[in-house]
Design an enzyme around this catalytic site. Structure first.
Site, PDB file in Angstrom:
ATOM      1  N   HIS A 180       0.839  -1.201   0.000  1.00 43.44           N
ATOM      2  CA  HIS A 180       0.000   0.000   0.000  1.00 43.44           C
ATOM      3  C   HIS A 180       0.879   1.257   0.000  1.00 43.44           C
ATOM      4  O   HIS A 180       0.971   1.984   0.996  1.00 43.44           O
ATOM      5  CB  HIS A 180      -0.877  -0.055   1.256  1.00 43.44           C
ATOM      6  CG  HIS A 180      -2.063   0.837   1.255  1.00 43.44           C
ATOM      7  ND1 HIS A 180      -1.995   2.200   1.056  1.00 43.44           N
ATOM      8  CD2 HIS A 180      -3.368   0.561   1.453  1.00 43.44           C
ATOM      9  CE1 HIS A 180      -3.200   2.721   1.143  1.00 43.44           C
ATOM     10  NE2 HIS A 180      -4.065   1.740   1.394  1.00 43.44           N
ATOM     11  N   GLU A 280      -0.866   1.283  -5.391  1.00 49.37           N
ATOM     12  CA  GLU A 280      -0.636   0.046  -4.653  1.00 49.37           C
ATOM     13  C   GLU A 280      -0.486  -1.148  -5.590  1.00 49.37           C
ATOM     14  O   GLU A 280      -1.378  -1.439  -6.389  1.00 49.37           O
ATOM     15  CB  GLU A 280      -1.798  -0.195  -3.695  1.00 49.37           C
ATOM     16  CG  GLU A 280      -2.115   1.011  -2.813  1.00 49.37           C
ATOM     17  CD  GLU A 280      -3.426   0.867  -2.089  1.00 49.37           C
ATOM     18  OE1 GLU A 280      -3.761  -0.274  -1.688  1.00 49.37           O
ATOM     19  OE2 GLU A 280      -4.132   1.875  -1.923  1.00 49.37           O
TER      20      GLU A 280
END
Length: 305
Positions: A180, A280
């Protein structure tokens, strides 16, 4: 994934490391790398990279000014590891969802305590590996048994993450996951992501409708999309560009909370949303992975110039 002919040397015992040292970051144990060519910091909780920057350069990752470094609290910014599921459980495929026993999003790895496996250093690079055993200790959250091994590789050219999952259970294991990555920008409105043009994506803000991307991704406010693409990307901001090269991924999540959601998020100053974006590297939505007993899969990203 290596870009260099230089290989990190044999591991050294704690106290013999030349560039790596233990520190306390808030209330968390962390490893700080102070190399002549670059600096980096990562916490054992979550195996969370919170800083990377070549010497005399600005931080390559966005970290919230209000980020908390406390046990059991997810760190806002850097590169959280979403594992062994990504996003809210109810939006995962049935094979992934049936193993999840909580409404908690993004798995348990980002607040779990990882163990140090290895530190390797030389004059050009530092490589650090951490491991997490996803076993019965997490039975109240998830059913499964898997080993997660994350390796961070740092050099003046960039940083590389490789998250390898091995199914140690007796049955096939389905999982979703993401690296992330939070990136900084001086101005989100003048920022764009190249490499996702002509691919389909799920717009989670439009009732999870499928949409087609034409050209670069631009931002005007809250954005939350799962692209069906694992192609190399370039993030262009007014301060410069950053390349992201994924491995083991056929999905990419692009996210920004926008002003309204930013005001509701924890550890996120309401004025910070125009100064960051998330791109991400993922195995999300239909790109979830199934591992047979003993089988491994590596999800990785190289963040470079």
């Amino acid at each position: 994934m290596s870009e260099s002919s230089h290989r990190p040397s044999r591991p050294l015992a704690p106290g013999q490391w030349a560039f790596t040292r233990w520190i306390t970051l808030g209330r968390l144990e962390a490893l700080e790398i102070r190399h002549p060519l670059f600096n980096a910091t990562l916490t054992l909780q979550g195996a969370h990279l919170v800083q990377f920057q070549p010497t005399d350069e600005a931080q390559w990752l966005w970290l919230s000014p209000a980020a908390r470094f406390e046990p059991g609290v997810a760190i806002r910014g850097g590169i959280p590891l979403c594992w062994p599921w990504f996003g809210v459980p109810e939006r995962n495929p049935p094979e992934v969802r049936k193993r999840i026993h909580t409404e908690q999003p993004h798995g348990f790895a980002r607040t779990a305590l990882w163990r140090l496996e290895d530190v390797r250093e030389n004059a050009h690079e530092v490589e650090i590996s951490l491991a997490l055993d996803g076993n019965d200790d997490f039975a109240d959250l998830w059913s499964g048994h898997a080993l997660a091994l994350i390796t961070f590789h740092f050099s003046v050219r960039g940083c590389r993450l490789a998250l390898t999952t091995t199914n140690l259970g007796a049955e096939p294991l389905a999982l979703s996951q993401a690296l992330h990555t939070y990136l900084p920008t001086p101005d989100l409105i003048r920022t764009r992501v190249l490499g996702l043009g002509y691919s389909s994506y799920i717009d989670t803000l439009d009732n999870w409708a499928y949409t087609f991307q034409e050209g670069p991704v631009y931002f005007s406010g809250e954005t939350d999309r799962i692209y069906e693409s694992g192609e190399p990307l370039t993030v262009v901001t007014p301060a410069g560009s950053r390349k992201l090269t994924p491995v083991g991924s056929d999905s990419t999540v692009v996210w920004n909370p926008g002003p309204d959601k930013a005001a509701r998020l924890s550890d996120f100053p309401a004025t910070e949303w125009p100064r960051m974006l998330c791109v991400e590297t993922a195995n999300a939505a239909s790109d979830y992975r199934v591992l047979n007993t003993g089988q491994s899969h590596t999800l990785g990203v190289l963040i470079g110039r």
